[in-house]
Design a protein around this motif. Structure first.
Motif, PDB file in Angstrom:
ATOM      1  N   LEU A  13       0.840  -1.203   0.000  1.00  0.00           N
ATOM      2  CA  LEU A  13       0.000   0.000   0.000  1.00  0.00           C
ATOM      3  C   LEU A  13       0.875   1.253   0.000  1.00  0.00           C
ATOM      4  CD1 LEU A  13      -2.707   1.431   0.125  1.00  0.00           C
ATOM      5  CD2 LEU A  13      -2.685   1.141   2.604  1.00  0.00           C
ATOM      6  N   ARG A  14       2.017   1.193   0.664  1.00  0.00           N
ATOM      7  CA  ARG A  14       2.936   2.331   0.699  1.00  0.00           C
ATOM      8  C   ARG A  14       3.360   2.717  -0.719  1.00  0.00           C
ATOM      9  NH1 ARG A  14       8.497   3.255   0.887  1.00  0.00           N
ATOM     10  NH2 ARG A  14       9.059   5.096   2.089  1.00  0.00           N
ATOM     11  N   THR A  15       3.622   1.733  -1.568  1.00  0.00           N
ATOM     12  CA  THR A  15       4.005   1.984  -2.957  1.00  0.00           C
ATOM     13  C   THR A  15       2.893   2.744  -3.674  1.00  0.00           C
ATOM     14  OG1 THR A  15       5.354  -0.011  -3.007  1.00  0.00           O
ATOM     15  CG2 THR A  15       4.655   0.875  -5.136  1.00  0.00           C
ATOM     16  N   LEU A  16       1.652   2.326  -3.454  1.00  0.00           N
ATOM     17  CA  LEU A  16       0.509   2.997  -4.071  1.00  0.00           C
ATOM     18  C   LEU A  16       0.394   4.430  -3.561  1.00  0.00           C
ATOM     19  CD1 LEU A  16      -2.129   0.115  -3.916  1.00  0.00           C
ATOM     20  CD2 LEU A  16      -0.611   0.734  -5.818  1.00  0.00           C
ATOM     21  N   ARG A  17       0.540   4.599  -2.248  1.00  0.00           N
ATOM     22  CA  ARG A  17       0.420   5.927  -1.646  1.00  0.00           C
ATOM     23  C   ARG A  17       1.493   6.870  -2.194  1.00  0.00           C
ATOM     24  NH1 ARG A  17       1.149   4.851   3.537  1.00  0.00           N
ATOM     25  NH2 ARG A  17      -0.983   4.100   3.719  1.00  0.00           N
ATOM     26  N   LEU A  18       2.725   6.397  -2.287  1.00  0.00           N
ATOM     27  CA  LEU A  18       3.801   7.244  -2.817  1.00  0.00           C
ATOM     28  C   LEU A  18       3.504   7.670  -4.251  1.00  0.00           C
ATOM     29  CD1 LEU A  18       6.938   5.400  -1.397  1.00  0.00           C
ATOM     30  CD2 LEU A  18       6.037   7.630  -0.687  1.00  0.00           C
ATOM     31  N   PHE A  19       2.916   6.763  -5.029  1.00  0.00           N
ATOM     32  CA  PHE A  19       2.577   7.106  -6.409  1.00  0.00           C
ATOM     33  C   PHE A  19       1.487   8.165  -6.459  1.00  0.00           C
ATOM     34  CE2 PHE A  19       0.294   6.626 -10.404  1.00  0.00           C
ATOM     35  CZ  PHE A  19       1.340   6.758 -11.304  1.00  0.00           C
ATOM     36  N   TRP A  20       0.410   8.001  -5.684  1.00  0.00           N
ATOM     37  CA  TRP A  20      -0.667   8.988  -5.778  1.00  0.00           C
ATOM     38  C   TRP A  20      -0.280  10.321  -5.152  1.00  0.00           C
ATOM     39  CZ3 TRP A  20      -3.505   5.178  -2.368  1.00  0.00           C
ATOM     40  CH2 TRP A  20      -3.656   5.619  -1.061  1.00  0.00           C
ATOM     41  N   GLU A  21       0.698  10.329  -4.256  1.00  0.00           N
ATOM     42  CA  GLU A  21       1.181  11.614  -3.743  1.00  0.00           C
ATOM     43  C   GLU A  21       1.919  12.384  -4.833  1.00  0.00           C
ATOM     44  OE1 GLU A  21       3.416  10.578  -0.240  1.00  0.00           O
ATOM     45  OE2 GLU A  21       1.599  10.390   0.978  1.00  0.00           O
ATOM     46  N   LYS A  22       2.565  11.664  -5.741  1.00  0.00           N
ATOM     47  CA  LYS A  22       3.271  12.280  -6.859  1.00  0.00           C
ATOM     48  C   LYS A  22       2.308  12.610  -8.006  1.00  0.00           C
ATOM     49  CE  LYS A  22       7.141  11.398  -9.961  1.00  0.00           C
ATOM     50  NZ  LYS A  22       8.144  10.423 -10.392  1.00  0.00           N
ATOM     51  N   HIS A  23       1.307  11.755  -8.200  1.00  0.00           N
ATOM     52  CA  HIS A  23       0.313  11.918  -9.269  1.00  0.00           C
ATOM     53  C   HIS A  23      -1.069  12.011  -8.604  1.00  0.00           C
ATOM     54  CE1 HIS A  23       3.271  10.742 -12.344  1.00  0.00           C
ATOM     55  NE2 HIS A  23       3.700   9.895 -11.427  1.00  0.00           N
ATOM     56  N   THR A  24      -1.403  13.180  -8.110  1.00  0.00           N
ATOM     57  CA  THR A  24      -2.616  13.343  -7.304  1.00  0.00           C
ATOM     58  C   THR A  24      -3.891  12.963  -8.046  1.00  0.00           C
ATOM     59  OG1 THR A  24      -2.663  15.700  -7.853  1.00  0.00           O
ATOM     60  CG2 THR A  24      -1.617  15.073  -5.768  1.00  0.00           C
ATOM     61  N   GLU A  50      -5.104   9.297  -7.353  1.00  0.00           N
ATOM     62  CA  GLU A  50      -5.489   8.828  -6.018  1.00  0.00           C
ATOM     63  C   GLU A  50      -6.851   8.145  -5.984  1.00  0.00           C
ATOM     64  OE1 GLU A  50      -5.922  10.275  -1.367  1.00  0.00           O
ATOM     65  OE2 GLU A  50      -5.321  11.745  -2.878  1.00  0.00           O
ATOM     66  N   GLY A  51      -7.851   8.732  -6.570  1.00  0.00           N
ATOM     67  CA  GLY A  51      -9.203   8.164  -6.520  1.00  0.00           C
ATOM     68  C   GLY A  51      -9.281   6.778  -7.138  1.00  0.00           C
ATOM     69  N   SER A  52      -8.702   6.611  -8.310  1.00  0.00           N
ATOM     70  CA  SER A  52      -8.785   5.308  -8.980  1.00  0.00           C
ATOM     71  C   SER A  52      -7.940   4.258  -8.257  1.00  0.00           C
ATOM     72  CB  SER A  52      -8.381   5.416 -10.449  1.00  0.00           C
ATOM     73  OG  SER A  52      -7.078   5.916 -10.586  1.00  0.00           O
ATOM     74  N   ILE A  53      -6.816   4.663  -7.689  1.00  0.00           N
ATOM     75  CA  ILE A  53      -5.989   3.699  -6.940  1.00  0.00           C
ATOM     76  C   ILE A  53      -6.691   3.289  -5.657  1.00  0.00           C
ATOM     77  CG2 ILE A  53      -3.826   3.370  -5.686  1.00  0.00           C
ATOM     78  CD1 ILE A  53      -2.528   5.257  -7.782  1.00  0.00           C
ATOM     79  N   ARG A  54      -7.254   4.245  -4.960  1.00  0.00           N
ATOM     80  CA  ARG A  54      -7.995   3.905  -3.729  1.00  0.00           C
ATOM     81  C   ARG A  54      -9.190   2.998  -4.036  1.00  0.00           C
ATOM     82  NH1 ARG A  54      -7.206   6.499   1.151  1.00  0.00           N
ATOM     83  NH2 ARG A  54      -5.770   8.248   1.161  1.00  0.00           N
ATOM     84  N   ALA A  55      -9.873   3.274  -5.139  1.00  0.00           N
ATOM     85  CA  ALA A  55     -11.016   2.435  -5.523  1.00  0.00           C
ATOM     86  C   ALA A  55     -10.555   1.012  -5.824  1.00  0.00           C
ATOM     87  CB  ALA A  55     -11.725   3.035  -6.733  1.00  0.00           C
ATOM     88  N   TRP A  56      -9.456   0.870  -6.578  1.00  0.00           N
ATOM     89  CA  TRP A  56      -8.919  -0.464  -6.867  1.00  0.00           C
ATOM     90  C   TRP A  56      -8.548  -1.184  -5.571  1.00  0.00           C
ATOM     91  CZ3 TRP A  56      -4.344  -2.714  -5.513  1.00  0.00           C
ATOM     92  CH2 TRP A  56      -4.123  -3.983  -6.042  1.00  0.00           C
ATOM     93  N   HIS A  57      -7.867  -0.473  -4.683  1.00  0.00           N
ATOM     94  CA  HIS A  57      -7.437  -1.074  -3.419  1.00  0.00           C
ATOM     95  C   HIS A  57      -8.634  -1.549  -2.599  1.00  0.00           C
ATOM     96  CE1 HIS A  57      -5.997  -1.100   0.790  1.00  0.00           C
ATOM     97  NE2 HIS A  57      -4.953  -1.691   0.228  1.00  0.00           N
ATOM     98  N   ALA A  58      -9.676  -0.747  -2.539  1.00  0.00           N
ATOM     99  CA  ALA A  58     -10.870  -1.123  -1.779  1.00  0.00           C
ATOM    100  C   ALA A  58     -11.516  -2.387  -2.357  1.00  0.00           C
ATOM    101  CB  ALA A  58     -11.868   0.026  -1.759  1.00  0.00           C
ATOM    102  N   ILE A  59     -11.574  -2.473  -3.667  1.00  0.00           N
ATOM    103  CA  ILE A  59     -12.155  -3.662  -4.316  1.00  0.00           C
ATOM    104  C   ILE A  59     -11.278  -4.880  -4.072  1.00  0.00           C
ATOM    105  CG2 ILE A  59     -12.639  -4.715  -6.562  1.00  0.00           C
ATOM    106  CD1 ILE A  59     -13.457  -1.831  -7.489  1.00  0.00           C
ATOM    107  N   ALA A  60      -9.977  -4.731  -4.299  1.00  0.00           N
ATOM    108  CA  ALA A  60      -9.052  -5.867  -4.138  1.00  0.00           C
ATOM    109  C   ALA A  60      -9.024  -6.362  -2.694  1.00  0.00           C
ATOM    110  CB  ALA A  60      -7.654  -5.464  -4.594  1.00  0.00           C
ATOM    111  N   ARG A  61      -9.049  -5.443  -1.758  1.00  0.00           N
ATOM    112  CA  ARG A  61      -8.998  -5.809  -0.332  1.00  0.00           C
ATOM    113  C   ARG A  61     -10.201  -6.658   0.082  1.00  0.00           C
ATOM    114  NH1 ARG A  61      -9.044  -0.725   2.196  1.00  0.00           N
ATOM    115  NH2 ARG A  61     -11.273  -0.992   2.416  1.00  0.00           N
ATOM    116  N   ARG A  62     -11.353  -6.375  -0.491  1.00  0.00           N
ATOM    117  CA  ARG A  62     -12.574  -7.119  -0.130  1.00  0.00           C
ATOM    118  C   ARG A  62     -12.777  -8.382  -0.966  1.00  0.00           C
ATOM    119  NH1 ARG A  62     -14.607  -1.796  -0.139  1.00  0.00           N
ATOM    120  NH2 ARG A  62     -15.559  -2.191  -2.158  1.00  0.00           N
ATOM    121  N   ALA A  63     -12.011  -8.513  -2.028  1.00  0.00           N
ATOM    122  CA  ALA A  63     -12.204  -9.630  -2.966  1.00  0.00           C
ATOM    123  C   ALA A  63     -11.705 -10.954  -2.389  1.00  0.00           C
ATOM    124  CB  ALA A  63     -11.478  -9.335  -4.268  1.00  0.00           C
TER     125      ALA A  63
END
Length: 99
Positions: free
Chosen positions: A6-17, A20-33
């Motif tokens: 998750l840290r890798t994802l966070r570092l990316f969206w901090e650089k490419h704001t 953030e929304g699409s990465i968080r959405a993917w993470h939420a789906i993957a986490r519950r899958a």
């Protein structure tokens, strides 16, 4: 699924704001899958996902502006993020070998 890096994802969206929304959405789906195989992922993501060797999955995020490459361990319920980048950055890597 347990999503590792998750840290890798966070570092990316901090650089490419804008990502953030699409990465968080993917993470939420993957986490519950509970993916038991590639067909489960394909049902969830349809044409925005591709599969390569070594149980690696390529996800198109943000309207195909970003690419996420992950190794999925179906038996252990884990998703390890191998790469997150812009589409242009993705074009310069080998999704089957990226670490």
């Amino acid at each position: 699924m347990q999503v590792i890096a998750l840290r890798t994802l966070r570092l990316f969206w901090e650089k490419h704001t804008a990502a953030e929304g699409s990465i968080r959405a993917w993470h939420a789906i993957a986490r519950r899958a509970e993916w038991r195989g590639p067909a489960d992922i394909k049902r969830m993501f349809g044409s925005t996902v591709d599969f390569v060797a070594d149980n690696r999955v390529i996800f198109d995020l943000g309207g195909n502006k970003y690419r996420l490459v992950a190794h999925v361990s179906y038996a252990y319920g884990r998703v390890l993020v191998k790469f997150i980048g812009t589409h242009a950055e993705y074009d310069r890597i080998d999704a089957e070998k990226v670490r």
